[in-house]
Scaffold this motif. Sequence first.
Motif, PDB file in Angstrom:
ATOM      1  N   LEU A   1       0.824  -1.214   0.000  1.00 44.91           N
ATOM      2  CA  LEU A   1       0.000   0.000   0.000  1.00 44.91           C
ATOM      3  C   LEU A   1       0.852   1.256   0.000  1.00 44.91           C
ATOM      4  N   THR A   2       2.040   1.183   0.601  1.00 45.17           N
ATOM      5  CA  THR A   2       2.932   2.344   0.604  1.00 45.17           C
ATOM      6  C   THR A   2       3.443   2.611  -0.809  1.00 45.17           C
ATOM      7  N   HIS A   3       3.796   1.546  -1.510  1.00 44.24           N
ATOM      8  CA  HIS A   3       4.289   1.679  -2.892  1.00 44.24           C
ATOM      9  C   HIS A   3       3.184   1.227  -3.841  1.00 44.24           C
ATOM     10  N   ARG A   4       1.991   1.753  -3.649  1.00 45.43           N
ATOM     11  CA  ARG A   4       0.845   1.237  -4.365  1.00 45.43           C
ATOM     12  C   ARG A   4       1.005   1.336  -5.882  1.00 45.43           C
TER      13      ARG A   4
ATOM     14  N   GLN B   1      -6.772  -0.915   7.489  1.00 47.48           N
ATOM     15  CA  GLN B   1      -7.802  -1.166   8.500  1.00 47.48           C
ATOM     16  C   GLN B   1      -7.846  -0.056   9.535  1.00 47.48           C
ATOM     17  N   ARG B   2      -6.822   0.769   9.540  1.00 51.10           N
ATOM     18  CA  ARG B   2      -6.852   1.960  10.396  1.00 51.10           C
ATOM     19  C   ARG B   2      -7.329   3.171   9.593  1.00 51.10           C
ATOM     20  N   ALA B   3      -7.961   2.924   8.478  1.00 52.86           N
ATOM     21  CA  ALA B   3      -8.570   3.991   7.669  1.00 52.86           C
ATOM     22  C   ALA B   3      -7.555   5.029   7.201  1.00 52.86           C
ATOM     23  N   GLN B   4      -6.392   4.554   6.802  1.00 54.20           N
ATOM     24  CA  GLN B   4      -5.357   5.456   6.300  1.00 54.20           C
ATOM     25  C   GLN B   4      -5.000   5.095   4.870  1.00 54.20           C
ATOM     26  N   CYS B   5      -4.588   6.098   4.112  1.00 51.23           N
ATOM     27  CA  CYS B   5      -4.014   5.858   2.795  1.00 51.23           C
ATOM     28  C   CYS B   5      -2.505   5.967   2.947  1.00 51.23           C
ATOM     29  N   LEU B   6      -1.826   4.839   2.857  1.00 50.68           N
ATOM     30  CA  LEU B   6      -0.374   4.849   3.090  1.00 50.68           C
ATOM     31  C   LEU B   6       0.375   5.523   1.950  1.00 50.68           C
ATOM     32  N   LEU B   7      -0.247   5.624   0.803  1.00 54.22           N
ATOM     33  CA  LEU B   7       0.396   6.254  -0.344  1.00 54.22           C
ATOM     34  C   LEU B   7       0.462   7.771  -0.180  1.00 54.22           C
ATOM     35  N   THR B   8      -0.684   8.381   0.074  1.00 56.58           N
ATOM     36  CA  THR B   8      -0.730   9.855   0.133  1.00 56.58           C
ATOM     37  C   THR B   8      -0.575  10.377   1.555  1.00 56.58           C
ATOM     38  N   GLY B   9      -0.720   9.488   2.532  1.00 53.56           N
ATOM     39  CA  GLY B   9      -0.652   9.945   3.912  1.00 53.56           C
ATOM     40  C   GLY B   9      -1.942  10.569   4.416  1.00 53.56           C
ATOM     41  N   ALA B  10      -3.052  10.277   3.762  1.00 53.08           N
ATOM     42  CA  ALA B  10      -4.343  10.761   4.257  1.00 53.08           C
ATOM     43  C   ALA B  10      -4.865   9.819   5.342  1.00 53.08           C
ATOM     44  N   PRO B  11      -5.544  10.327   6.397  1.00 49.44           N
ATOM     45  CA  PRO B  11      -5.782  11.746   6.651  1.00 49.44           C
ATOM     46  C   PRO B  11      -4.508  12.434   7.114  1.00 49.44           C
ATOM     47  N   GLY B  12      -4.543  13.768   7.106  1.00 47.59           N
ATOM     48  CA  GLY B  12      -3.364  14.507   7.519  1.00 47.59           C
ATOM     49  C   GLY B  12      -3.753  15.767   8.280  1.00 47.59           C
TER      50      GLY B  12
ATOM     51  N   LEU C   1     -12.092  10.071  -0.048  1.00 45.94           N
ATOM     52  CA  LEU C   1     -11.480  10.539   1.201  1.00 45.94           C
ATOM     53  C   LEU C   1      -9.986  10.597   0.947  1.00 45.94           C
ATOM     54  N   THR C   2      -9.505  11.827   0.723  1.00 45.67           N
ATOM     55  CA  THR C   2      -8.109  11.924   0.339  1.00 45.67           C
ATOM     56  C   THR C   2      -7.417  13.026   1.124  1.00 45.67           C
ATOM     57  N   LYS C   3      -6.317  13.536   0.609  1.00 47.35           N
ATOM     58  CA  LYS C   3      -5.473  14.425   1.400  1.00 47.35           C
ATOM     59  C   LYS C   3      -5.686  15.871   0.982  1.00 47.35           C
ATOM     60  N   SER C   4      -5.661  16.747   1.952  1.00 46.85           N
ATOM     61  CA  SER C   4      -5.820  18.165   1.656  1.00 46.85           C
ATOM     62  C   SER C   4      -4.540  18.721   1.047  1.00 46.85           C
ATOM     63  N   THR C   5      -4.680  19.371  -0.112  1.00 47.64           N
ATOM     64  CA  THR C   5      -3.531  20.036  -0.725  1.00 47.64           C
ATOM     65  C   THR C   5      -3.901  21.483  -0.945  1.00 47.64           C
ATOM     66  N   PRO C   6      -3.472  22.336  -0.028  1.00 41.21           N
ATOM     67  CA  PRO C   6      -3.986  23.708  -0.029  1.00 41.21           C
ATOM     68  C   PRO C   6      -3.518  24.554  -1.216  1.00 41.21           C
TER      69      PRO C   6
ATOM     70  N   GLN D   1       7.795  17.909  -1.145  1.00 42.38           N
ATOM     71  CA  GLN D   1       7.879  16.544  -0.653  1.00 42.38           C
ATOM     72  C   GLN D   1       6.671  16.212   0.237  1.00 42.38           C
ATOM     73  N   VAL D   2       6.323  17.156   1.095  1.00 43.45           N
ATOM     74  CA  VAL D   2       5.191  16.921   1.996  1.00 43.45           C
ATOM     75  C   VAL D   2       3.889  16.793   1.207  1.00 43.45           C
ATOM     76  N   LYS D   3       3.713  17.674   0.233  1.00 38.91           N
ATOM     77  CA  LYS D   3       2.427  17.708  -0.460  1.00 38.91           C
ATOM     78  C   LYS D   3       2.348  16.704  -1.596  1.00 38.91           C
ATOM     79  N   PHE D   4       3.445  16.599  -2.343  1.00 38.48           N
ATOM     80  CA  PHE D   4       3.381  15.810  -3.583  1.00 38.48           C
ATOM     81  C   PHE D   4       4.466  14.736  -3.621  1.00 38.48           C
ATOM     82  N   GLY D   5       4.996  14.396  -2.458  1.00 34.75           N
ATOM     83  CA  GLY D   5       6.085  13.428  -2.405  1.00 34.75           C
ATOM     84  C   GLY D   5       5.745  12.141  -3.121  1.00 34.75           C
ATOM     85  N   PHE D   6       4.485  11.699  -2.955  1.00 38.49           N
ATOM     86  CA  PHE D   6       4.099  10.420  -3.575  1.00 38.49           C
ATOM     87  C   PHE D   6       4.114  10.516  -5.087  1.00 38.49           C
TER      88      PHE D   6
END
Lengths: 595, 595
Positions: free
Chosen positions: A123-126, A564-575, B166-171, B517-522
Amino acid sequence: MRTTYCGLVSEALMGQTVTLMGWAHRRRDHGGVIFIDLRDREGLVQVVCDPDRPEMFAAAEDVRNEFCLKIVGKVRARPAGTENTNLTSGKVEVLCHELEVLNPSVTPPFMLDDEHLSETTRLTHRVLDLRRPAMQKNLMLRYKVAMEVRKYLDEQGFIDVETPMLTKSTPEGARDYLVPSRVHDGQFFALPQSPQLFKQLLMVAGFDRYYQITKCFRDEDLRADRQPEFTQIDIETSFLGEEEIRAITEGMVRQVFRRALGVELPVYQQLTYAEAMHRYGSDKPDLRVKLQFTELTDVMKTVDFKVFSGPATTPGGRVAALRVPGGAEMSRGEIDAYTEFVKIYGAKGLAWIKVNDMGKGRDGLQSPVVKNLHDAALEQTLARTGARNGDLIFFGADKAKVVNDALGALRVKIGHSEFGRTHGLFDDVWAPLWVVDFPMFEHDEEADRWVAVHHPFTAPKDGHEDLMDADPGACVAKAYDMVLNGWELGGGSVRIHRAEVQKKVFDALKITPEDAQVKFGFLLDALQYGAPPHGGLAFGLDRLVTLMTKAESIRDVIAFPKTQRAQCLLTGAPGLVDEKQLRELHIRLRNPAAA
Amino acid sequence: MRTTYCGLVSEALMGQTVTLMGWAHRRRDHGGVIFIDLRDREGLVQVVCDPDRPEMFAAAEDVRNEFCLKIVGKVRARPAGTENTNLTSGKVEVLCHELEVLNPSVTPPFMLDDEHLSETTRLTHRVLDLRRPAMQKNLMLRYKVAMEVRKYLDEQGFIDVETPMLTKSTPEGARDYLVPSRVHDGQFFALPQSPQLFKQLLMVAGFDRYYQITKCFRDEDLRADRQPEFTQIDIETSFLGEEEIRAITEGMVRQVFRRALGVELPVYQQLTYAEAMHRYGSDKPDLRVKLQFTELTDVMKTVDFKVFSGPATTPGGRVAALRVPGGAEMSRGEIDAYTEFVKIYGAKGLAWIKVNDMGKGRDGLQSPVVKNLHDAALEQTLARTGARNGDLIFFGADKAKVVNDALGALRVKIGHSEFGRTHGLFDDVWAPLWVVDFPMFEHDEEADRWVAVHHPFTAPKDGHEDLMDADPGACVAKAYDMVLNGWELGGGSVRIHRAEVQKKVFDALKITPEDAQVKFGFLLDALQYGAPPHGGLAFGLDRLVTLMTKAESIRDVIAFPKTQRAQCLLTGAPGLVDEKQLRELHIRLRNPAAA
């Protein structure tokens, strides 16, 4: 630019020059020649780079795994004996004339064909994980399923109408995901748990046949087959009854299996909810498992054995048996393991009888409990279960729910086990069925009130309207589930289309008229204006595709799933978000230190 | 149960008995006979209830507007002279044999064919509003458009892959809708503004051709054509260049118009961004309007008239003319009204020349400014604009942006006006075009920095990479918009597929490597692994359908839209939520009193 996909190069193109785009799946040097397995979404093809074209060969020497390449070359037969029958392109190879590196790659953190990657790594290297042929296949099949659903429903006159994602929180059912409103201080949208009310409103609005393949959201603690956001095939139609709705949707699933998988599903069995619980202890029985319950509640009322007679004589209790043909050969260790297993479902123990030799009477039986059963009870047990020499009979005796859950899970566990598979207790087939006639209500012991089994908009059977008040537990709904191989694929019902019936249900659920008005006023209002009879069904697309691909997890059929902890390991959501964003939304954190 | 839809009853069914389900659109008594216009999603049919079937007739007497009915009857010709050519069923009627009231209706709050309902009334009673034939038609066409998009893309090998909601906030960009996480205290998901990064990741993952028709979210202040949630036709492909991407998507829109509307779109024009601004002052010119700008900046440098010479000699200034053929007949009042109009766009005034008689030299011109123009400038003005007797020439002189905005809006305003339509300045046709070669960056004066015109993942033209640093304003992007009748239907670009180019863009945008890196590292990470060349486009489905239906508002092609205050008047969303819900989400209200 490309002439065909790598995976589609075949004998049909023999002798032709092709242009291919893809990724170096593997590169090996052999006898001064470089072989590159070039991969795209359709599969692999072997590219041969010969040193007699020095410029191309030099480029090929620099190629490493996962380089993105453009190849021009000529299709030729592989040398005899080197064919690969697993590939469409297995009889041919491409003799490379030109090779262009479109984009190099750093060394990937794992080999794509490594079968033992942790889910965290995957999932980290999805993005790399998704390059794996199995994942490509899963998502392509998912697409095909969705598209075949659309084609079928389109032919049947259904139209896709989009319902809102930013909607109202209705604290019935599961927990909502909330979205603070910037414009309206202190107010929130909720993400939909399902488009249930909107699709009913569309029926009232006269759209007649609706579908949508749409995201739904439930903020629940996650289990293996759950995701915070999941995809529903949502269907609703007016003017049709239960049978007709089931026929249409069964036809849909049948066509999807045929066209996407080449599988002809067998005739659907149909069980009432009561029958399903009676025979399998489950409202989603896996009919591939050739085991059934035997009812013994009546038989055990009179035995001098509290473990059985207690539940048998207590209202809501049940005693049932599960006969396992050939099970007498199970070791004590295996039986002990099953005893531990059923405890997960609340069973206090697991009584059993090994039927060694029926001819020898009690002496032919091996069991810790048989001494407690009088002759009549024992005889009935053997007769009803149809016991034969070599069988094992398990017992469940407890509240009906515990017996059903424990013995039902045991049934599936044994059926799927090595023992079950080698003893003919499991048929590796597609086993679809309808479970119908669900109860309207079930009693929530903790809260001491009746709750809706499906949802509060489900219609009672004709003639059951008055039971809602008089005997809620006996009130049967026009509700049905489609079950496949032990999974609930979809569920639905005929809905209430008259405001006064809807009000009765709210009464039965102890939802006050005021509450009902606040939460569902717009539905009650709509029902007043000549709402048509209507009903429908919702399928879980993720589950359907998981079953069809035989994937190990629902996460293997979703491109970017959550853990299962409701995280996206790729983008780091939620943040974390900016204080300014929170301020604009009129909210603040309770525990700023936690963030 | 039904044999056909009401709206599909026609002469083909003459003499047959039909069963229909629908709503009483209108009921009238005429000569002792009751006529009911029965309506369903396909249209109306006239049902005749004769008193010679007393039971049926009695039921018909009770029928009121919007009752839901089942009718069985025989199709017969309407009496000569009573045909209705507006209806498919206009030549026939159904002689009613049986009539069943499936559900009565209270009196609706308005007549369905009332054309003058306020939007508040319509959105509050949306279910009834959706019953109106125009709304049914809009949503059915919307469905047809979406389905034709899918069919076309499917044929072209595109696959629909779902990306997360449900994804990550990118301001960057617009304001996000946020979703507090229950599991992760103090953290938030964001609803996607577009699947931009996910679709790029899918290209890197090798899916080759992707599409999705999906909801996107922007928490912006709403304008007439904006909704908090809107639907995007999102497309991305690998290994193709700009021209090929445009050809595929142009083919899609062409096929959709053909199949959903029966319209053959004309050949697309193609303009560079620079040309579009030069000629029309707009990057989404409405080519139905037959007016163009005339460049006069060089001509006005030397005039003794600061209003013109100022902008003409200031970097970033522009002087342009808009010739309106036949405009000399406009009254002073009309010209004054246009002068007020252009002020909305920042223009300080609106100079003009009426060309009454070219033969009379200056005497043939009527104008408040002509006295300030020396002969050469006047001569050039008349020559370049191609002025003829009876024309009116408007001038814009200011910063280029103000001239473009003001004169561009004036151009459209005049073209669409009664004057424009009667003077041949407006062609009522479909006028599609591509605007290409957008600049990479524009200068944000306030923040004094360069910002991305499309988004920071857009590739520069080949050879323009170094301009990003040396001369950002001159750097042209591989970006393009599809424009139709003055609306941007879709926009896209070829994306950056090399990490080092992506980093250069972040540099140009003053996004620090740490921030990137923080916002678009993936994304940067993914680009390292042999990312393929890729690009795509996103269309606004709501806009496309609004244009195709000629609806007055985007809200007329959305089943359950929000108001301009981002509210759903039907369900009352957003709304208050329980304190318990907030506590679980680790947030509190800033102003509890406001809620």
